[in-house]
Design a protein around this motif. Structure first.
Motif, PDB file in Angstrom:
ATOM      1  N   ARG A 190      74.297 149.000  85.428  1.00  0.00           N
ATOM      2  CA  ARG A 190      72.892 148.590  85.424  1.00  0.00           C
ATOM      3  C   ARG A 190      72.020 149.818  85.636  1.00  0.00           C
ATOM      4  NH1 ARG A 190      68.547 146.573  88.624  1.00  0.00           N
ATOM      5  NH2 ARG A 190      67.675 144.616  87.800  1.00  0.00           N
ATOM      6  N   ALA A 207      77.276 142.405  86.118  1.00  0.00           N
ATOM      7  CA  ALA A 207      77.245 142.208  84.670  1.00  0.00           C
ATOM      8  C   ALA A 207      78.490 142.821  84.042  1.00  0.00           C
ATOM      9  CB  ALA A 207      75.995 142.833  84.076  1.00  0.00           C
ATOM     10  N   SER A 208      78.994 142.191  82.975  1.00  0.00           N
ATOM     11  CA  SER A 208      80.219 142.670  82.353  1.00  0.00           C
ATOM     12  C   SER A 208      80.227 142.326  80.866  1.00  0.00           C
ATOM     13  CB  SER A 208      81.447 142.060  83.039  1.00  0.00           C
ATOM     14  OG  SER A 208      81.450 140.643  82.887  1.00  0.00           O
ATOM     15  N   TYR A 258      71.555 148.294  80.185  1.00  0.00           N
ATOM     16  CA  TYR A 258      72.952 148.186  80.593  1.00  0.00           C
ATOM     17  C   TYR A 258      73.776 149.130  79.739  1.00  0.00           C
ATOM     18  CZ  TYR A 258      72.187 144.208  83.657  1.00  0.00           C
ATOM     19  OH  TYR A 258      71.762 143.414  84.682  1.00  0.00           O
ATOM     20  N   GLU A 261      72.905 142.300  73.833  1.00  0.00           N
ATOM     21  CA  GLU A 261      72.830 142.573  75.268  1.00  0.00           C
ATOM     22  C   GLU A 261      72.319 141.383  76.073  1.00  0.00           C
ATOM     23  OE1 GLU A 261      70.449 145.879  77.815  1.00  0.00           O
ATOM     24  OE2 GLU A 261      71.737 146.645  76.213  1.00  0.00           O
ATOM     25  N   GLU A 262      71.462 140.566  75.478  1.00  0.00           N
ATOM     26  CA  GLU A 262      70.910 139.411  76.198  1.00  0.00           C
ATOM     27  C   GLU A 262      71.843 138.208  76.174  1.00  0.00           C
ATOM     28  OE1 GLU A 262      68.103 139.692  77.889  1.00  0.00           O
ATOM     29  OE2 GLU A 262      67.967 141.776  77.206  1.00  0.00           O
ATOM     30  N   ASP A 282      76.842 137.062  78.440  1.00  0.00           N
ATOM     31  CA  ASP A 282      77.511 136.074  79.291  1.00  0.00           C
ATOM     32  C   ASP A 282      78.238 135.020  78.475  1.00  0.00           C
ATOM     33  OD1 ASP A 282      75.095 135.091  78.330  1.00  0.00           O
ATOM     34  OD2 ASP A 282      74.785 133.770  80.055  1.00  0.00           O
TER      35      ASP A 282
END
Length: 272
Positions: A111, A246-247, A124, A62-63, A66
């Motif tokens: 979110r 966020a995606s 998320y 999750e972190e 990107d």
């Protein structure tokens, strides 16, 4: 076959025999193609199993969402997020060799900001988040962009992403939404509607520009679901939902179009 060009990759499989067998075949194929196995900092994450396996992988990284692209191999009964079958491993490897990061397919994430015990916790969700009480009727004020919309009484409330609209949301009467529709969906779970208590009693499509805030009455038995994960927080004062940009990215190698996924998952190939 083209080279993996030293792309960093990791495989996550579930514990089924079919998944273990697929992993045993896929691992040497990827290494032979030039991929580097890196659990800590992969560019690509391949999941073997079903949607639950992919959701677990997403939350594990999750972190780092990107900079990671995902692709799924389907070995179970229903794989909405998976693009390849267990007998298509050569096709998968070839696709990963040629895939380009800039062509990744992105789906929005929900979110979820929880205020509890004087603290704030951030989550998320790829599919949905559900707030409910475990022992009694939930009473909760529902705000849309800071304006009070209704006082809900019932079993719970589910807020889903467009892709998550095909999951639990669909089973409780919500609409199926295409991922390009930038919106959240709020669906009621067994609401109380009578001469005393009233709710909208219909699913709501909430635009990306808006937010949803749930303010439950004080209690110590609330359950918050984030995809397949369950959390129990004490003294929950509010839960805020938004689509903040966020995606999750899926490697575009034989990526199945959304409506084809829906038809395959729920209708099958017998359409005349």
């Amino acid at each position: 076959m083209s080279s993996g060009l030293n792309k960093k990759l990791w495989i996550i499989e579930n514990q089924s025999e079919r998944s273990k067998t697929a992993y045993a075949k896929l691992e040497p194929m990827l290494k032979a193609a030039g991929f580097i196995f890196d659990e800590a900092d992969p560019e690509l994450v391949v999941t073997i199993g079903g949607d639950g396996t992919l959701l677990s992988a997403m939350h594990q990284y999750e972190e780092q969402l990107d900079r990671i692209r995902f692709v799924g191999v389907h070995t179970g009964h229903l794989g909405f997020y998976t693009d390849f079958m267990a007998d298509e491993l050569e096709k998968l490897v070839e696709g990963l060799c040629h895939e380009k990061p800039e062509q990744a397919v992105r789906y929005p994430l929900l979110r979820v900001e929880v205020k509890h015990d004087g603290k704030t916790t951030l989550h998320y969700a790829l599919n949905e988040s559900i707030l409910r009480r475990t022992s009694q009727t939930m009473v909760c004020n529902v705000h849309i962009s800071d304006e009070l919309f209704e006082k809900f009484r019932g079993d719970g409330l589910a807020i889903s992403t467009p892709t998550g609209s095909t999951a639990y949301n669909k089973s409780i009467g919500g609409a199926v939404m295409h991922p390009q529709v930038e919106a959240m969906q709020l669906a009621e779970i067994a609401s109380l509607n009578n001469i005393v208590f009233r709710t909208l009693s219909a699913p709501m499509i909430v635009a990306k520009k808006d937010s949803i805030r749930l303010c439950p009455e004080k209690a110590d038995d609330y359950s918050l679901t984030i995809d397949q994960l369950n959390f129990h927080y004490e003294d929950v004062t509010s839960v805020d939902y938004s689509l903040d940009g966020a995606s999750i990215a899926f490697a575009n190698c034989a990526h199945t179009p959304f409506w084809e996924r829906v038809r395959t998952a729920f209708i099958g190939d017998g359409v005349e």
